[in-house]
Scaffold this motif. Structure first.
Motif, short mmCIF file in Angstrom:
data_model
loop_
_atom_site.label_atom_id
_atom_site.label_comp_id
_atom_site.label_asym_id
_atom_site.label_seq_id
_atom_site.Cartn_x
_atom_site.Cartn_y
_atom_site.Cartn_z
N LYS A 127 1.88 -11.70 -5.35
CA LYS A 127 0.43 -11.06 -6.10
C LYS A 127 0.32 -9.95 -4.74
CE LYS A 127 0.25 -13.21 -10.05
NZ LYS A 127 0.56 -12.57 -11.00
N VAL A 128 0.41 -10.27 -3.66
CA VAL A 128 0.10 -9.65 -2.58
C VAL A 128 1.13 -8.65 -1.30
CG1 VAL A 128 -1.77 -9.13 -0.32
CG2 VAL A 128 -1.95 -10.76 -2.68
N ARG B 134 -1.98 7.31 -0.28
CA ARG B 134 -3.50 8.09 -0.93
C ARG B 134 -3.80 9.49 -0.56
NH1 ARG B 134 -3.70 2.41 0.25
NH2 ARG B 134 -5.61 2.17 1.61
N MET C 108 -3.44 12.01 -1.88
CA MET C 108 -3.20 12.14 -4.09
C MET C 108 -4.58 11.47 -4.50
SD MET C 108 -0.86 9.23 -5.40
CE MET C 108 -0.88 9.24 -6.54
N TRP D 259 0.76 4.94 -4.14
CA TRP D 259 -0.45 4.20 -3.67
C TRP D 259 -0.86 4.27 -1.94
CZ3 TRP D 259 -0.72 0.07 -1.09
CH2 TRP D 259 0.58 -0.72 -0.27
N GLN E 179 -8.20 12.82 -5.51
CA GLN E 179 -9.23 13.20 -6.63
C GLN E 179 -8.94 14.69 -6.00
OE1 GLN E 179 -12.16 10.28 -5.49
NE2 GLN E 179 -12.45 10.07 -7.46
N PRO F 168 3.97 -6.96 -2.37
CA PRO F 168 4.10 -5.18 -2.68
C PRO F 168 3.33 -4.77 -1.59
CG PRO F 168 2.78 -6.84 -4.39
CD PRO F 168 3.73 -7.76 -3.38
N ARG F 169 2.58 -5.80 -0.86
CA ARG F 169 2.00 -4.44 0.16
C ARG F 169 3.28 -4.31 1.60
NH1 ARG F 169 -0.07 -5.61 4.95
NH2 ARG F 169 -1.91 -5.33 5.69
#
Lengths: 272, 266
Positions: free
Chosen positions: A183-184, A267, A270, A264, A272, A187-188
């Motif tokens: 979970k971490v 970021r 990316m 991601w 906003q 992906p990390r």
């Protein structure tokens, strides 16, 4: 008065800004062109013989003249490099996850890895030749050996730097080591992994060409070493140029994959 | 004090030492009881073992001496009836806010096997929680697109999604500005009132402790133990205005004095 100056400054600033934007995209091409022009001028000014430093015009001429062998050998080098690199990606990811799994494994294997990485890979080529003979296999293996280290280190680092709070939150919920990794941890570590591919691919070229130069009948490394023995210096430079082109192309490809897979992590660009 | 008959958390004479027999003694002779549905706050000088207390109650550390009993059971392994939130929101940046909030459900034994089939039901629950903390419609955003205060709200949702009986908060509002902090105090106050969850809040902020808690425990300097226990007398529901009353300020003042003394004693 001040209102007038306030109005005019943005206008005068806006134009160079838009001009600057296109300069940025043009810059790599212009600088490369500039380098070739400088090189050409230097050769003319110093009256360099082509057997010592051929002018770029002479190198391009050699590329056209020997296009068929250059093309064949370029493909061979690209093939050995990407194959070795692909093995390095699989092995590097596997070993990186293994090392990052526990602190004990990390502590035990890390010094070994450092020691192994410190060995000049060119010194391993003769051993590979004894085992596998000359040709494609030692080149692939050298590319693999030289490029898997940065991948291992980066993946292991990604796993080893999980925030302790995140781990606490999950462990308090009853998470097993496997849960935390899936979970971490994994992906990390992906941004580290994809980032390391850019370094690894350029190193893979170093490995395959070194091996081809020492022990192969194919590839750009072999082509350059035989051209050198015939004092065909423009062809040596043509080989170097092809290597540079292949290196840049593969690097750009890896950078593109990195951006696609781990948006991601970039970021700031990316948000906003 | 009828609620003390069956406390949800009961820490009895606990010793906890890090790093072997000659290591640092973090807490010593720690005694503390928190009743079901109660809001407890723990304050003390820095380094007094407040974070150790968090880890003892959640079962991340098992004490060398004494016992920790949560929901009637001796703690010997991590207890999954607990939700946790830290000062650092630790949202995973590759997951949307909603997926971050659903993360505990992928871990907790009693939810993880139901999650895929009952996804819609859980998502609805998460969205309801988001609405409660004032983040309606932000579920699809990534955490790094949210402000610090919004991330902390989402963090609270994540701590609550698996309906824990006990919520452990370790300085959750420490990194926020004063106004955002007050807003989140109200969010926590309302969550506590609405859900009946038991909350243990570890904090440095005495006004925060006094405003939110039913009971305040003052810890000594390392090795930490409970110096004093205060019952907060203000009636609920409390308004932010209560902080400008004399009684409130007197209480904060008194707590401040006790902690200052504990620091000198260290």
């Amino acid at each position: 008065m001040s209102a007038v100056t306030d109005n005019t400054t943005p206008v005068t600033q806006a134009r160079p800004l838009s001009a600057r934007m296109s300069w940025v995209t043009l810059a790599p091409w212009l600088y490369t062109l500039g380098l070739f022009v400088l090189w050409e001028l230097l050769v003319i000014a110093l009256e360099m013989p082509p057997t010592i430093l051929p002018a770029p015009s002479r190198v391009f001429q050699a590329i056209l003249q020997y296009w068929s062998p250059i093309w064949k050998n370029s493909l061979q080098t690209l093939y050995t490099t990407t194959l070795g690199f692909a093995i390095a990606v699989v092995a590097g990811l596997g070993i990186g996850l293994f090392i990052g799994w526990s602190k004990t494994i990390y502590a035990g294997l890390y010094p070994l890895m450092i020691g192994f990485n410190a060995i000049p890979k060119v010194a391993l080529v003769p051993i590979l030749v004894i085992w596998f003979g000359i040709g494609t296999i030692p080149a692939v293996l050298t590319a693999f050996l030289i490029s898997f280290f940065p991948i291992v280190v980066n993946v292991a680092t990604g796993l080893a730097t999980i925030e302790p709070e995140t781990e606490d939150v999950l462990r308090a919920l009853g998470a097993k080591k496997m849960d935390i990794m899936l979970k971490v941890g994994i992906p990390r570590s992906m941004p580290y992994f994809f980032g390391s591919l850019k370094i690894a691919i350029t190193l893979a070229f170093v490995g395959s060409v070194v091996s081809e130069t020492v022990a192969s009948n194919y590839g750009l490394g072999n082509m350059m070493s035989s051209a050198q023995s015939q004092f065909n210096v423009p062809l040596v430079f043509a080989g170097l140029l092809m290597l540079a082109v292949e290196g840049i192309a593969m690097y750009a490809f890896m950078a593109w994959i990195e951006r696609r897979m781990t948006g991601w992590a970039h970021r700031s660009t990316m948000a906003q | 004090m009828a609620h003390l008959v069956s406390p949800l958390v009961s820490i009895e004479n606990v010793d906890m030492r890090y790093g072997g027999p000659n290591g640092t003694l973090a807490v010593s002779g720690l005694n503390m009881k928190v009743g079901k549905g109660e809001f407890a706050a723990v304050v003390g000088p820095s380094g007094c073992g407040k974070s150790t207390l968090m880890k003892l109650v959640t079962g991340l550390h098992i004490p060398q001496g004494g016992g920790v009993i949560v929901a009637g059971k001796q703690v010997t392994e991590p207890v999954s009836i607990v939700g946790m939130a830290f000062q650092n929101p630790t949202m995973l940046p590759w997951r949307t806010t909603l997926d971050n909030i659903l993360l505990p459900l992928e871990i907790v034994e009693r939810h993880r096997h139901r999650l895929r089939r009952h996804k819609a039901e859980y998502v609805e629950k998460a969205e309801h929680l988001l609405e409660t903390v004032g983040l309606k419609g932000f579920g699809s955003k990534f955490p790094w697109q949210l402000s610090g205060g919004m991330q902390q709200r989402a963090n609270l949702c994540r701590a609550l999604i698996h309906e824990p009986e006990l919520l452990m908060l370790d300085e959750p509002f420490g990194a926020l500005d004063a106004f955002t902090r007050e807003e989140l105090w109200c969010v926590i106050r309302d969550l506590h009132a609405a859900q009946g969850v038991t909350i243990v809040l570890v904090t440095h902020d005495l006004r925060e402790a006094t405003f939110l808690a039913d009971r305040i425990f003052v810890m000594s300097a390392r090795p930490g133990r409970i110096l004093k226990e205060h019952v907060v007398p203000f009636a609920r529901p409390r308004d932010l205005e209560v902080m400008y009353e004399k009684g409130f300020n007197d209480m904060v003042h008194e707590l401040h004095g006790e902690i200052a003394k504990a620091r000198v004693a260290a």
